[in-house]
Every structure is written in C-alpha cells, then in structure tokens.
Enzyme design. Structure first.
Site, PDB file in Angstrom:
ATOM      1  N   CYS A 167       0.818  -1.218   0.000  1.00 20.41           N
ATOM      2  CA  CYS A 167       0.000   0.000   0.000  1.00 20.41           C
ATOM      3  C   CYS A 167       0.852   1.268   0.000  1.00 20.41           C
ATOM      4  O   CYS A 167       0.387   2.327  -0.407  1.00 20.41           O
ATOM      5  CB  CYS A 167      -0.939   0.013   1.204  1.00 20.41           C
ATOM      6  SG  CYS A 167      -2.049  -1.396   1.171  1.00 20.41           S
ATOM      7  N   HIS A 173      -3.980   7.067   1.284  1.00 22.49           N
ATOM      8  CA  HIS A 173      -4.152   5.733   0.697  1.00 22.49           C
ATOM      9  C   HIS A 173      -5.534   5.240   1.118  1.00 22.49           C
ATOM     10  O   HIS A 173      -5.929   5.367   2.280  1.00 22.49           O
ATOM     11  CB  HIS A 173      -3.063   4.800   1.220  1.00 22.49           C
ATOM     12  CG  HIS A 173      -3.410   3.361   1.075  1.00 22.49           C
ATOM     13  ND1 HIS A 173      -3.793   2.816  -0.130  1.00 22.49           N
ATOM     14  CD2 HIS A 173      -3.480   2.353   1.980  1.00 22.49           C
ATOM     15  CE1 HIS A 173      -4.068   1.528   0.045  1.00 22.49           C
ATOM     16  NE2 HIS A 173      -3.895   1.227   1.323  1.00 22.49           N
ATOM     17  N   ASN A 201     -10.018  -0.954  -1.815  1.00 18.29           N
ATOM     18  CA  ASN A 201      -8.599  -0.675  -1.595  1.00 18.29           C
ATOM     19  C   ASN A 201      -7.812  -1.252  -2.775  1.00 18.29           C
ATOM     20  O   ASN A 201      -7.763  -2.465  -2.947  1.00 18.29           O
ATOM     21  CB  ASN A 201      -8.181  -1.322  -0.269  1.00 18.29           C
ATOM     22  CG  ASN A 201      -6.708  -1.141   0.062  1.00 18.29           C
ATOM     23  OD1 ASN A 201      -5.915  -0.764  -0.787  1.00 18.29           O
ATOM     24  ND2 ASN A 201      -6.360  -1.437   1.296  1.00 18.29           N
TER      25      ASN A 201
HETATM   26  O1  UT7 Z   1      -4.204  -1.133   2.941  1.00 17.08           O
HETATM   27  C1  UT7 Z   1      -4.153  -2.299   3.677  1.00 17.08           C
HETATM   28  C2  UT7 Z   1      -4.237  -2.061   5.065  1.00 17.08           C
HETATM   29  N1  UT7 Z   1      -5.340  -2.784   5.649  1.00 17.08           N
HETATM   30  C3  UT7 Z   1      -6.191  -2.135   6.406  1.00 17.08           C
HETATM   31  O2  UT7 Z   1      -6.101  -0.952   6.546  1.00 17.08           O
HETATM   32  C4  UT7 Z   1      -7.230  -2.930   7.141  1.00 17.08           C
HETATM   33  C5  UT7 Z   1      -7.425  -2.377   8.521  1.00 17.08           C
HETATM   34  N2  UT7 Z   1      -8.455  -3.110   9.238  1.00 17.08           N
HETATM   35  C6  UT7 Z   1      -9.747  -2.985   8.900  1.00 17.08           C
HETATM   36  O3  UT7 Z   1     -10.092  -2.249   8.006  1.00 17.08           O
HETATM   37  C7  UT7 Z   1     -10.751  -3.736   9.730  1.00 17.08           C
HETATM   38  O4  UT7 Z   1     -10.070  -4.460  10.739  1.00 17.08           O
HETATM   39  C8  UT7 Z   1     -11.620  -4.729   8.896  1.00 17.08           C
HETATM   40  C9  UT7 Z   1     -12.589  -3.947   8.047  1.00 17.08           C
HETATM   41  C10 UT7 Z   1     -10.742  -5.611   8.036  1.00 17.08           C
HETATM   42  C11 UT7 Z   1     -12.412  -5.647   9.807  1.00 17.08           C
HETATM   43  O5  UT7 Z   1     -13.221  -4.869  10.677  1.00 17.08           O
HETATM   44  P1  UT7 Z   1     -13.209  -5.148  12.249  1.00 17.08           P
HETATM   45  O6  UT7 Z   1     -14.188  -4.246  12.839  1.00 17.08           O
HETATM   46  O7  UT7 Z   1     -11.779  -5.017  12.723  1.00 17.08           O
HETATM   47  O8  UT7 Z   1     -13.709  -6.630  12.334  1.00 17.08           O
HETATM   48  P2  UT7 Z   1     -13.022  -7.893  13.019  1.00 17.08           P
HETATM   49  O9  UT7 Z   1     -11.934  -8.430  12.146  1.00 17.08           O
HETATM   50  O10 UT7 Z   1     -12.680  -7.578  14.434  1.00 17.08           O
HETATM   51  O11 UT7 Z   1     -14.209  -8.909  13.022  1.00 17.08           O
HETATM   52  C12 UT7 Z   1     -15.432  -8.639  13.732  1.00 17.08           C
HETATM   53  C13 UT7 Z   1     -16.454  -9.653  13.325  1.00 17.08           C
HETATM   54  C14 UT7 Z   1     -15.926 -11.087  13.372  1.00 17.08           C
HETATM   55  O12 UT7 Z   1     -16.982 -11.934  13.753  1.00 17.08           O
HETATM   56  P3  UT7 Z   1     -17.120 -12.434  15.295  1.00 17.08           P
HETATM   57  O13 UT7 Z   1     -15.851 -13.159  15.589  1.00 17.08           O
HETATM   58  O14 UT7 Z   1     -17.288 -11.197  16.114  1.00 17.08           O
HETATM   59  O15 UT7 Z   1     -18.335 -13.303  15.246  1.00 17.08           O
HETATM   60  C15 UT7 Z   1     -15.585 -11.387  11.956  1.00 17.08           C
HETATM   61  O16 UT7 Z   1     -15.644 -12.756  11.640  1.00 17.08           O
HETATM   62  O17 UT7 Z   1     -16.832  -9.444  11.957  1.00 17.08           O
HETATM   63  C16 UT7 Z   1     -16.674 -10.637  11.233  1.00 17.08           C
HETATM   64  N3  UT7 Z   1     -16.338 -10.292   9.864  1.00 17.08           N
HETATM   65  C17 UT7 Z   1     -17.250 -10.093   8.898  1.00 17.08           C
HETATM   66  N4  UT7 Z   1     -18.586 -10.173   8.927  1.00 17.08           N
HETATM   67  C18 UT7 Z   1     -19.240  -9.918   7.782  1.00 17.08           C
HETATM   68  C19 UT7 Z   1     -15.090 -10.079   9.330  1.00 17.08           C
HETATM   69  N5  UT7 Z   1     -15.223  -9.766   8.031  1.00 17.08           N
HETATM   70  C20 UT7 Z   1     -16.548  -9.776   7.743  1.00 17.08           C
HETATM   71  C21 UT7 Z   1     -17.293  -9.516   6.583  1.00 17.08           C
HETATM   72  N6  UT7 Z   1     -18.629  -9.611   6.642  1.00 17.08           N
HETATM   73  N7  UT7 Z   1     -16.695  -9.189   5.423  1.00 17.08           N
END
Ligand code: UT7
Length: 349
Positions: A114, A276, A306
C-alpha cells in the site's frame, strides 16, 4: 536547485463493477457490514484472460504520458509498484515496457504494497532531482481479484480489495518552491506477518508460524509449495485487521506531520490531503485527528475498494480531474500498509 514534479497523471479501472450485494451471494457477508466497517459500496474487477496487472498499468500510463506532453519514447525509466504482479518473476515493469515499446530503458519493480506509490515517488524524485532521468514513469497497479479467497473464511480481506491502476510521469522543474517538496519513508518488519501473502516463498519453516507447512527433509532443492499448503488452501492473503487498523491510525498522523513540519507547514496550510484508500474509517479518523475539513480530503474507496499501490494515483488523478488540485496547491499524500510500511509526500503543485 532542480526539483521534480508530477508532469502527467492518469488512471484506469476495469469496467466490471462488483457490489457488496454481489459478494454477499458467494460468502457470508452483507452490504451493511461492509459499508459500516469500511465505507466500501463497490469495487472493480479486471477481466480474466484479457487484462493483467501490467495491461492495466499500461492503460493508466498512456494517459499520464499524454498529459505530460511526451510520448512513450521519451520515458527514460520505469518504476512499477504492485503486490499482485503478472508473474512471480520477472516483474510487471518489463511487461509494461514491452507493451508500450519502450525497450532498452531501465524497469524497476518495487514491493511496498500500500505504500508502494509513495516509495516509488520518492525513488523517482531522487532520480529526477539528481539529473539522471527526465521522464520517470511511475505506475501503481493491482489485480487483487485473482488472488483472493471468495469463501467466507476470507471475507475480512476479500471485501476490502479492488483492481485498478494509476500512473504519473515525474519530470524536472526549476520553478522555485514547486514540485515534490519532500518524501518520508518508514518500515517496521515486526508487523510483517500481520498483513501478508506468504506462499509461495522461501520461508520454509524459518519464520515463526511457517513450520506448520511441513517441509520434507532433503539435502538439495527446496519447495515453495508443500502438500499441506494445498490441503489447507493456504495460498491467500491473511490479515489481522484490528492490529493493522491500530497501527495505521497511529502512523498516518505521524507521517503527515513529519511531511508538514519538515517544510514549515501545519495541517491548516494543506489544500488537499489524499490518503491511501485502505478503509474510509481510517481516513476519517486521521482527518478528524488532524482537523482537516471534508472539502480538503479526497476519498474514493466507496467506488473502488482498496487498490493498494494504485489507490493514491487513482484518487489523486480523480481529484485533479475534478479541479481539486490547482496550480500552487499544497498537496499531501500518505500511505500505510503491509510490512508494515508507511510514508508521505508533500507536493507544491
Ligand atoms: O491497505 C491495507 C491495510 N489494511 C487495512 O487498513 C485494514 C485495517 N483493518 C480494517 O479495516 C478492519 O479491521 C476490517 C474492516 C478488516 C475488519 O473490521 P473489524 O471491525 O476489525 O472486524 P473484526 O476483524 O474484528 O471482526 C469482527 C467480526 C468477526 O466476527 P465475530 O468473531 O465477532 O463473530 C468477523 O468474523 O466481523 C466478522 N467479519 C465479517 N462479517 C461480515 C469479518 N469480516 C466480515 C465480513 N462480513 N466481510
């Protein structure tokens, strides 16, 4: 003293639009979840068997070259930033060179994910400032959709990424105080595995966590792939989203302030901030933290997701086409991503 400037800019995104609803048909996710957590509504996917990372890069490059007032024959160096190249090797730079008939000039591929565009800009800036090259073509392009896990297991990564390309031509300028004022590059390898696509690779059990792939003992020869990787379908990117998010919201403001302070500016001096496009929530957090008003920030992650190394040039080009980047404007670019790597650039347009 000679400085460098962005002399031309272009972008290309594939025609195919994939909405959050489309993704919800193949994995357990929803439009509501994706929009709430990331701001993304849709993204573009390249056309398989027709487009590649380098063909998208070339499409963006053609526009940038034309806008720079030169032809492909005038380009004297290529820098290609991507994490999703056409081949494992050689790099996509030589493939773009072949397509554009620019044979003989140097072509450098960089792997800074990125932050690739900001790293590339810094390299181009040094080459042009030193007088070594006059027209450096810098391309950021990604074909993510061919390497993502479209099962529910991969949903946290897959919903975020999209395909596309952006390009700039970096040229010398003698106008006092104009062009790229400074670039600032950083890395912290302690975060390497927090956002990574590790297979195939030479890690072969050396790095913590990679023993699990079960490498056979043999005197000579290695294996990039092991049967266990295939059994586990362990050839997709993985990401510890929350760890990445936390690091990003800390490092973005730091590196923006570094760019501003090293040139004697403060956030209120900025005319445009182009972050970004990692996650709209990250951009909004950083914007609020720095007190930058909405009309001075360009976000387009809603439409493209992204696009990693392509995200800054695509956003900057859209902003420029919309008349948001004018002669004399102070523009800050900042990126963060896998590595971890992060960086910024301050430009007087
Ligand atoms: O340029 C690259 C750099 N990358 C980034 O900047 C990414 C930075 N991180 C993020 O943007 C966020 O962490 C995400 C958008 C990837 C994820 O959001 P989050 O609020 O951190 O979610 P999480 O990973 O903590 O997951 C929360 C819940 C989980 O379920 P449980 O365990 O609470 O039941 C995940 O399994 O959300 C679930 N989950 C989803 N649910 C529906 C994770 N991805 C999805 C999805 N749809 N796509």
């Amino acid at each position: 003293m000679l400085s460098s400037k962005i002399g031309g800019i272009g972008f290309y995104v594939p025609e195919k639009v994939v909405t959050n609803h489309d993704l919800a048909k193949v994995m357990d996710t929803s439009d509501e979840w994706i929009q709430e957590r990331t701001g993304i509504v849709e993204r573009r996917y390249a056309e398989r068997h027709k487009e590649t990372t380098s063909t998208m890069g070339a499409a963006a490059a053609k526009i940038a070259i034309e806008r720079a007032g030169i032809t492909a024959k005038d380009v004297d160096f290529i820098i290609f930033a991507t994490l999703s190249p056409d081949y494992y090797f050689p790099g996509s730079g030589v493939l773009l060179q072949r397509q554009m008939g620019m044979n003989g000039i140097g072509a450098l591929d960089i792997r800074n994910q990125c932050s690739g565009f900001v790293y590339g800009l810094s390299i181009a800036d040094q080459f042009v400032k030193s007088g070594m090259y006059k027209n450096v073509l810098l391309v950021g392009a990604e074909f993510h959709s061919c390497g993502l896990d479209f099962s529910t297991r991969g949903r946290n990564v897959t919903v975020i990424f999209g395909d596309g390309a952006g390009a700039v031509v970096i040229q010398p300028t003698e106008e006092e105080g104009k062009g790229i004022l400074s670039t600032h590059l950083h890395a912290d390898g302690d975060g390497a595995e927090k956002l990574a696509y590790m297979n195939p690779g030479s890690h072969a059990g050396v790095h913590v966590g990679t023993e699990k792939y079960g490498y056979p003992e043999q005197e000579f020869g290695g294996m990039f792939f092991t049967p266990k990787m295939f059994e586990d379908e362990d050839f997709f990117p993985n990401m510890e989203g929350q760890a990445v998010f936390k690091f990003a919201v800390q490092k973005f403001p730091e590196v923006i302030m570094e760019a501003l302070e090293s040139n004697g500016y403060k956030p209120s001096d900025l005319d445009l901030f182009v972050p970004h496009q990692a996650n709209l929530r990250i951009s909004q957090f950083v914007q609020a933290r720095m007190g930058i008003p909405d009309d001075k920030v360009w976000n387009n992650i809603q439409k493209y997701g992204n696009t990693t190394a392509a995200s800054i040039p695509i956003a900057l080009c859209e902003a420029w086409e919309a008349g948001k980047v004018k002669e004399g404007d102070l523009v800050c670019l900042a990126a963060f991503g896998s590595g971890f790597t992060w960086g910024s650039a301050l430009i007087r347009w």
